[in-house]
Design a protein around this motif. Structure first.
Motif, PDB file in Angstrom:
ATOM      1  N   ALA A 191       0.837  -1.201   0.000  1.00 47.02           N
ATOM      2  CA  ALA A 191       0.000   0.000   0.000  1.00 47.02           C
ATOM      3  C   ALA A 191       0.872   1.250   0.000  1.00 47.02           C
ATOM      4  N   VAL A 192       0.443   2.271  -0.749  1.00 47.98           N
ATOM      5  CA  VAL A 192       1.240   3.497  -0.816  1.00 47.98           C
ATOM      6  C   VAL A 192       1.316   4.171   0.551  1.00 47.98           C
ATOM      7  N   SER A 193       0.275   4.012   1.368  1.00 49.61           N
ATOM      8  CA  SER A 193       0.310   4.594   2.716  1.00 49.61           C
ATOM      9  C   SER A 193       1.405   3.946   3.555  1.00 49.61           C
ATOM     10  N   ALA A 194       1.590   2.630   3.388  1.00 48.14           N
ATOM     11  CA  ALA A 194       2.642   1.927   4.125  1.00 48.14           C
ATOM     12  C   ALA A 194       4.022   2.335   3.614  1.00 48.14           C
ATOM     13  N   VAL A 195       4.153   2.493   2.297  1.00 51.25           N
ATOM     14  CA  VAL A 195       5.421   2.946   1.717  1.00 51.25           C
ATOM     15  C   VAL A 195       5.758   4.344   2.235  1.00 51.25           C
ATOM     16  N   TYR A 196       4.734   5.193   2.321  1.00 51.80           N
ATOM     17  CA  TYR A 196       4.947   6.567   2.795  1.00 51.80           C
ATOM     18  C   TYR A 196       5.444   6.581   4.238  1.00 51.80           C
ATOM     19  N   GLU A 197       4.823   5.773   5.094  1.00 56.11           N
ATOM     20  CA  GLU A 197       5.242   5.722   6.494  1.00 56.11           C
ATOM     21  C   GLU A 197       6.640   5.117   6.628  1.00 56.11           C
ATOM     22  N   PHE A 198       6.933   4.132   5.792  1.00 55.53           N
ATOM     23  CA  PHE A 198       8.273   3.531   5.790  1.00 55.53           C
ATOM     24  C   PHE A 198       9.315   4.579   5.414  1.00 55.53           C
ATOM     25  N   ALA A 199       9.026   5.358   4.376  1.00 51.06           N
ATOM     26  CA  ALA A 199       9.962   6.392   3.934  1.00 51.06           C
ATOM     27  C   ALA A 199      10.155   7.456   5.015  1.00 51.06           C
ATOM     28  N   LYS A 200       9.082   7.807   5.717  1.00 52.38           N
ATOM     29  CA  LYS A 200       9.197   8.803   6.785  1.00 52.38           C
ATOM     30  C   LYS A 200      10.020   8.268   7.956  1.00 52.38           C
ATOM     31  N   THR A 201       9.972   6.962   8.172  1.00 55.39           N
ATOM     32  CA  THR A 201      10.777   6.359   9.231  1.00 55.39           C
ATOM     33  C   THR A 201      12.267   6.429   8.886  1.00 55.39           C
ATOM     34  N   VAL A 202      12.565   6.210   7.609  1.00 51.64           N
ATOM     35  CA  VAL A 202      13.962   6.242   7.162  1.00 51.64           C
ATOM     36  C   VAL A 202      14.485   7.678   7.103  1.00 51.64           C
ATOM     37  N   PHE A 203      13.612   8.615   6.721  1.00 50.08           N
ATOM     38  CA  PHE A 203      13.985  10.035   6.634  1.00 50.08           C
ATOM     39  C   PHE A 203      13.066  10.817   7.585  1.00 50.08           C
ATOM     40  N   PRO A 204      13.352  10.794   8.878  1.00 50.40           N
ATOM     41  CA  PRO A 204      12.403  11.297   9.883  1.00 50.40           C
ATOM     42  C   PRO A 204      12.271  12.815   9.971  1.00 50.40           C
ATOM     43  N   THR A 205      13.259  13.553   9.478  1.00 52.26           N
ATOM     44  CA  THR A 205      13.195  15.014   9.568  1.00 52.26           C
ATOM     45  C   THR A 205      13.259  15.620   8.174  1.00 52.26           C
ATOM     46  N   ALA A 206      12.819  16.867   8.077  1.00 54.06           N
ATOM     47  CA  ALA A 206      12.849  17.551   6.785  1.00 54.06           C
ATOM     48  C   ALA A 206      14.275  17.663   6.261  1.00 54.06           C
ATOM     49  N   ALA A 207      15.225  17.851   7.175  1.00 51.25           N
ATOM     50  CA  ALA A 207      16.629  17.980   6.772  1.00 51.25           C
ATOM     51  C   ALA A 207      17.200  16.670   6.238  1.00 51.25           C
ATOM     52  N   SER A 208      16.602  15.546   6.637  1.00 48.36           N
ATOM     53  CA  SER A 208      17.133  14.243   6.221  1.00 48.36           C
ATOM     54  C   SER A 208      16.522  13.732   4.925  1.00 48.36           C
ATOM     55  N   THR A 209      15.470  14.384   4.446  1.00 46.47           N
ATOM     56  CA  THR A 209      14.806  13.901   3.235  1.00 46.47           C
ATOM     57  C   THR A 209      15.725  14.053   2.023  1.00 46.47           C
ATOM     58  N   PRO A 210      15.670  13.119   1.088  1.00 44.46           N
ATOM     59  CA  PRO A 210      16.561  13.175  -0.085  1.00 44.46           C
ATOM     60  C   PRO A 210      16.075  14.188  -1.118  1.00 44.46           C
ATOM     61  N   GLU A 211      16.972  14.543  -2.028  1.00 47.34           N
ATOM     62  CA  GLU A 211      16.580  15.438  -3.120  1.00 47.34           C
ATOM     63  C   GLU A 211      15.562  14.763  -4.026  1.00 47.34           C
ATOM     64  N   TYR A 212      15.762  13.451  -4.241  1.00 51.70           N
ATOM     65  CA  TYR A 212      14.857  12.694  -5.104  1.00 51.70           C
ATOM     66  C   TYR A 212      14.530  11.364  -4.442  1.00 51.70           C
ATOM     67  N   PHE A 213      13.295  10.958  -4.609  1.00 49.42           N
ATOM     68  CA  PHE A 213      12.850   9.660  -4.106  1.00 49.42           C
ATOM     69  C   PHE A 213      12.197   8.941  -5.283  1.00 49.42           C
ATOM     70  N   VAL A 214      12.907   7.963  -5.844  1.00 52.10           N
ATOM     71  CA  VAL A 214      12.439   7.264  -7.037  1.00 52.10           C
ATOM     72  C   VAL A 214      11.665   6.020  -6.613  1.00 52.10           C
ATOM     73  N   PHE A 215      10.439   5.893  -7.123  1.00 58.34           N
ATOM     74  CA  PHE A 215       9.570   4.774  -6.757  1.00 58.34           C
ATOM     75  C   PHE A 215       8.669   4.473  -7.946  1.00 58.34           C
ATOM     76  N   ASP A 216       8.356   3.182  -8.156  1.00 60.97           N
ATOM     77  CA  ASP A 216       7.599   2.818  -9.356  1.00 60.97           C
ATOM     78  C   ASP A 216       6.148   3.289  -9.318  1.00 60.97           C
ATOM     79  N   ASN A 217       5.661   3.699  -8.141  1.00 58.52           N
ATOM     80  CA  ASN A 217       4.277   4.165  -8.023  1.00 58.52           C
ATOM     81  C   ASN A 217       4.237   5.548  -7.377  1.00 58.52           C
TER      82      ASN A 217
END
Length: 260
Positions: free
Chosen positions: A142-168
């Motif tokens: 589920a995209v909601s689960a992918v979103y929460e997983f990504a937020k866990t890996v990048f928990p702060t705004a400063a840690s978010t990547p420039e690009y997040f490539v995903f097939d969906n």
């Protein structure tokens, strides 16, 4: 009791129940379903060897998985003479007797004859091939689960990547917009080139506007892609070759080996 048993010790009584979802009848001796003709037809379809083999190969083809020969469990390993015994749900549509659909629509029956498996291993990786994180998904991707997983890996705004490539990513970005979460507001969300060409419609304006890789000139240099946007897909194909082996491991061993 091992992880190859279908039910845990607390639910062993379910071994006596018809395998069709929603049916509480006791299964008939020598069968995994009750005496209902439609339910019996499900069992016949599942345990027919040539059909089971066809289903397995079709699922592997759809998933893009190649298996080493020693990773495919033999019938003796699974404790059954059926090569499909460790399979997932089996769903069939009962055909009506005439060419058209019945007034109440096609009838769907779902049965579970094998063990309940996890849905997939979700990876977040760098383009160079380094795995940043892994998560086991149950039920669906589920995209909601992918979103929460990504937020866990990048928990702060400063840690978010420039690009997040995903097939969906088009659905992932739409989910972000729908819940009003701007956590990845500064992150570009292109779809990898392979999936964008084969799985996303040209008439999908939202997807073309926000997720077309060609709309991100920083990803292109000299007319070529600067990064391998399909690294996760390639790693999934490699990891899928060992899925049958991993599935037969106890949970702690499974997690330990998967993280190596």
């Amino acid at each position: 009791m091992t992880n190859r048993h279908q039910f845990c010790p607390d639910h062993q009584d379910l071994n006596q129940q018809c395998a069709v979802d929603g049916c509480d009848e006791v299964h008939t001796s020598g069968f995994r379903t009750c005496s209902n003709a439609d339910h019996r037809a499900l069992g016949d379809a599942y345990f027919k060897p040539e059909k089971a083999l066809f289903q397995l190969r079709a699922r592997l083809k759809r998933a893009g998985i190649t298996l080493p020969l020693d990773s495919v469990p033999s019938p003796s390993d699974s404790g059954s003479s059926n090569p499909n015994s460790a399979d997932e749900d089996l769903e069939v549509i009962l055909d009506s007797e005439c060419d058209g659909k019945p007034e109440n629509g096609n009838r769907h029956l779902r049965a579970r004859f094998g063990q309940r498996r996890t849905h997939n291993e979700q990876l977040i990786m760098r383009p160079c091939g380094v795995i940043l994180a892994r998560a086991t998904f149950f039920g669906s991707e589920a995209v909601s689960a992918v979103y929460e997983f990504a937020k866990t890996v990048f928990p702060t705004a400063a840690s978010t990547p420039e690009y997040f490539v995903f097939d969906n990513n088009c659905k992932l970005r739409a989910h972000q917009d729908a819940i009003g979460d701007d956590h990845f507001a500064a992150t570009g969300m292109p779809v990898d080139v392979f999936h964008f060409n084969s799985k996303h419609k040209e008439i999908d304006t939202y997807c073309q506007q926000h997720c077309n890789s060609a709309a991100f000139p920083e990803l292109i240099s000299g007319g070529k892609w600067r990064f391998n946007t399909s690294i996760c897909e390639q790693t999934n194909v490699w990891l899928g070759g060992y899925q049958a082996i991993l599935w037969d491991m106890p949970v702690h061993q499974y997690n330990f080996i998967s993280m190596r």
